[in-house]
Design a protein around this motif. Structure first.
Motif, short mmCIF file in Angstrom:
data_model
loop_
_atom_site.label_atom_id
_atom_site.label_comp_id
_atom_site.label_asym_id
_atom_site.label_seq_id
_atom_site.Cartn_x
_atom_site.Cartn_y
_atom_site.Cartn_z
N TYR A 100 63.58 36.69 22.30
CA TYR A 100 63.91 35.83 23.81
C TYR A 100 63.16 34.37 23.26
CZ TYR A 100 63.66 35.81 28.82
OH TYR A 100 63.09 35.67 30.61
N GLN B 264 67.17 30.95 28.63
CA GLN B 264 67.10 30.92 30.08
C GLN B 264 67.50 32.16 30.83
OE1 GLN B 264 70.22 27.62 30.59
NE2 GLN B 264 69.84 26.52 28.94
N TYR B 265 67.21 32.94 30.52
CA TYR B 265 67.63 34.30 31.62
C TYR B 265 65.58 34.64 32.40
CZ TYR B 265 72.02 36.75 29.97
OH TYR B 265 73.77 36.80 30.27
N LYS B 266 65.92 35.24 33.64
CA LYS B 266 65.34 35.72 34.31
C LYS B 266 64.64 36.43 34.08
CE LYS B 266 65.21 30.48 35.29
NZ LYS B 266 63.96 30.01 34.93
N ALA B 267 63.52 36.88 34.74
CA ALA B 267 62.85 38.60 34.82
C ALA B 267 64.49 39.50 35.91
CB ALA B 267 61.56 38.60 35.86
N ARG B 268 64.87 39.24 36.72
CA ARG B 268 65.50 39.88 36.83
C ARG B 268 67.43 40.30 35.48
NH1 ARG B 268 68.21 40.49 42.60
NH2 ARG B 268 70.57 40.73 41.44
N GLU B 269 67.27 38.93 35.32
CA GLU B 269 68.26 39.32 34.05
C GLU B 269 67.69 40.21 32.43
OE1 GLU B 269 70.92 35.84 34.44
OE2 GLU B 269 68.69 35.70 34.71
N THR C 48 58.86 36.37 22.35
CA THR C 48 59.34 35.73 23.47
C THR C 48 58.96 33.92 23.41
OG1 THR C 48 59.49 35.59 26.01
CG2 THR C 48 57.64 36.45 25.13
N GLU D 204 56.14 30.46 27.70
CA GLU D 204 56.65 30.24 29.03
C GLU D 204 57.27 31.38 30.06
OE1 GLU D 204 60.08 27.16 28.98
OE2 GLU D 204 58.48 26.80 27.16
N ASN D 205 57.87 32.34 28.51
CA ASN D 205 58.78 33.26 29.28
C ASN D 205 58.12 34.45 29.55
OD1 ASN D 205 61.04 32.02 29.49
ND2 ASN D 205 62.37 32.56 27.98
N ALA E 269 58.43 36.45 32.77
CA ALA E 269 59.02 37.62 32.90
C ALA E 269 59.20 38.56 32.62
CB ALA E 269 59.97 36.45 32.79
N GLU F 90 56.62 40.69 33.87
CA GLU F 90 56.94 41.55 35.56
C GLU F 90 57.98 42.33 35.45
OE1 GLU F 90 59.92 39.82 38.83
OE2 GLU F 90 58.63 37.84 37.39
#
Length: 522
Positions: free
Chosen positions: A58, A85-90, A105, A108-109, A112, A115
């Motif tokens: 990631y 660039q994906y967020k947690a949902r993705e 990762t 900074e990610n 996510a 989570e």
């Protein structure tokens, strides 16, 4: 028995002191790079991660991506690349669907990942950047020892990228060691001479995407070339890097080349060190191609491929090129244009065709391909796999869902995506044709054409326009002027009846216009 990493081991043996990676002023020799991949592999083994386990990466284009990629393959694990660039949902769907046990990762990610971690099988999180409590620092994660390369069968899965998911949830694409190795060899051979240890390849394409992973990163380390990862697309940075490092090979997407020709100082840049420049990922507007070649005095070759095909199936090359075409099939790939009954469509004598002489509907069909680069299938989706393939002539043909035609010399010309075609008043309109014309207008910097609902016609043509610098919508360029321009140059039913000006078009990280977003906005 094979393993994609075996190709890299051969390179390390022959060129241990050559530079494998160069990033932000720091270089790694092949010997150092190989040692780090072995340490990463050993660290995975220490945590009980090995053959067939999924490892999600990631990250943007960083040296740690390259280390983790080949380190995971050394253990027989399967790499699951994820868009940084994906967020947690993705990422939740990708991690859950793949069953990934570890994630590498950016710091900074890491939040996510934390989570969604309870909903997944992820046990190990490794971070690059500032220390975070929820992850182990990348350098600390590396073991002191190395482990040997695990043997794998040709059809064992090496990488599980996810399709772009423009029509639903992204699908996991199962690519084997042989899929990737065979396609990488075919790509390196497109050049004359082939990519070799004297080449410098710039990594502008994201590594989470199969295009950048296979055509650039794998091509570099297979041949002993130097790979220059670029973490974030910036045409000015890329210009400087090409000039200062004498970059010889660049792969990109049309949006990148459009950005390059629209830079204020583009006519002052010296790109003559480049011996091969390739565009893929989406259709290359002829206006962009010709302006690029005029400005920089180097050839821009268009190619074609899909995630499901590892990715390249067609390419123009120095020895065989036709502008407006995606080229001929690469080595070991078979391709043809078929109708809905899987019968071959007639060939034109030589493309691109003149529509005043040939009706597109008489020659356009779906492009299907077969070869060692074609995926094993979609992960856990038997119905999708059944739709994706047709067995005929002793081959397993993959349906690309792209529409095009072919000529007698086996050059293919893509007209549009099957699900992008607009049917208005019973007539077929191929958006790319309208977009090509719009790109020729002085006031247009970027353009996209979609179909929007129309009670009378079923669909009507709508154009989204990004004005060129110096052109103010409603003042220097108007909706009526764009409509009249298309009416002057195309059949009446093809012209956009709606024109909307935008500051920018929604694009994926790999530069494809997200037409479903434009349709939803219509």
């Amino acid at each position: 028995m094979t393993n994609l990493v075996t190709e890299v081991a051969d390179t390390v043996s022959s060129t241990p002191d050559s530079v494998a990676l160069s990033y932000d002023g720091t270089e790694q020799t092949y010997e150092t790079f190989w040692e780090r991949t072995g340490q990463f592999a050993a660290a995975l083994n220490d945590r009980g991660i090995g053959e067939d386990d999924r490892i999600a990466i990631y990250l943007p284009n960083l040296p740690q991506f390259v280390t983790a990629f080949y380190g995971a393959l050394r253990t027989g694990s399967v790499v699951v690349p994820m868009n940084p660039q994906y967020k947690a949902r993705e990422i939740s769907h990708l991690l859950s669907d793949s069953g990934s046990k570890a994630v590498v990762t950016l710091s900074e990610n890491a939040e996510a990942v934390a989570e969604v971690q309870p909903e997944t099988d992820v046990e190990t999180v490794v971070s690059v950047g500032a220390p975070v409590e929820s992850a182990t620092d990348f350098e600390e994660f590396l073991a002191d020892e190395m482990v040997p390369v695990v043997k794998r069968a040709d059809d064992d899965v090496a990488v599980q990228p996810y399709s772009s998911g423009t029509t639903g949830q992204p699908k996991g694409v199962l690519l084997s060691h042989h899929n990737l190795a065979s396609n990488t060899r075919s790509n390196t051979a497109l050049l004359e001479p082939s990519i070799n240890h004297e080449d410098n390849l710039i990594g502008t394409l994201p590594l989470f995407h199969i295009y950048g992973m296979s055509a650039v990163m794998n091509a570099a380390v297979f041949t002993g070339a130097t790979y220059y990862p670029v973490a974030e697309w910036d045409p000015k940075v890329v210009f400087d890097l090409i000039e200062s490092e004498a970059i010889t090979v660049m792969y990109g997407v049309p949006a990148m080349f459009n950005d390059m020709i629209n830079q204020p100082n583009a006519d002052e840049v010296d790109l003559t060190s480049l011996r091969f420049v390739n565009s893929g990922g989406s259709s290359l507007p002829m206006e962009v191609l010709e302006r690029f070649e005029e400005l920089f005095e180097i050839s821009l070759f268009e190619g074609y491929g899909l995630t499901e095909t590892s990715p390249v199936t067609h390419a123009n090359r120095p020895s065989a090129r036709r502008k407006g075409s995606i080229g001929q099939p690469v080595e070991n790939v078979d391709a043809k244009i078929v109708d809905q009954d899987f019968e071959e469509m007639p060939r034109v004598e030589e493309g691109p065709i003149d529509e005043s002489e040939v009706d597109l509907d008489d020659v356009v069909g779906e492009l299907v391909v077969a070869g060692p680069n074609v995926m094993q299938g979609y992960s856990g989706l038997p119905e999708a796999n059944e739709r994706a393939f047709t067995h005929a002539d002793g081959k397993r043909w993959f349906h690309t869902e792209d529409l095009g035609y072919w000529d007698e010399d086996n050059f293919v010309y893509i007209v549009d995506r099957e699900n992008h075609m607009i049917i208005t008043g019973g007539y077929n309109v191929y958006p790319r044709e309208v977009e090509e014309l719009l790109y020729e207008h002085d006031a247009v910097a970027d353009a996209a054409v979609v179909g929007t609902n129309d009670d009378r016609r079923g669909e009507t043509v709508k154009a989204f326009i990004v004005p060129a610098p110096g052109y103010e919508p409603g003042v220097d360029v108007t909706e009526e002027a764009i409509k009249q321009y298309t009416l002057d140059n195309l059949a009446e039913y093809k012209h956009p009846r709606i024109v909307e000006f935008r500051d920018e078009l929604p694009r994926t990280t790999t530069g494809k216009v997200q037409k479903y977003e434009l349709r939803n906005d219509s």
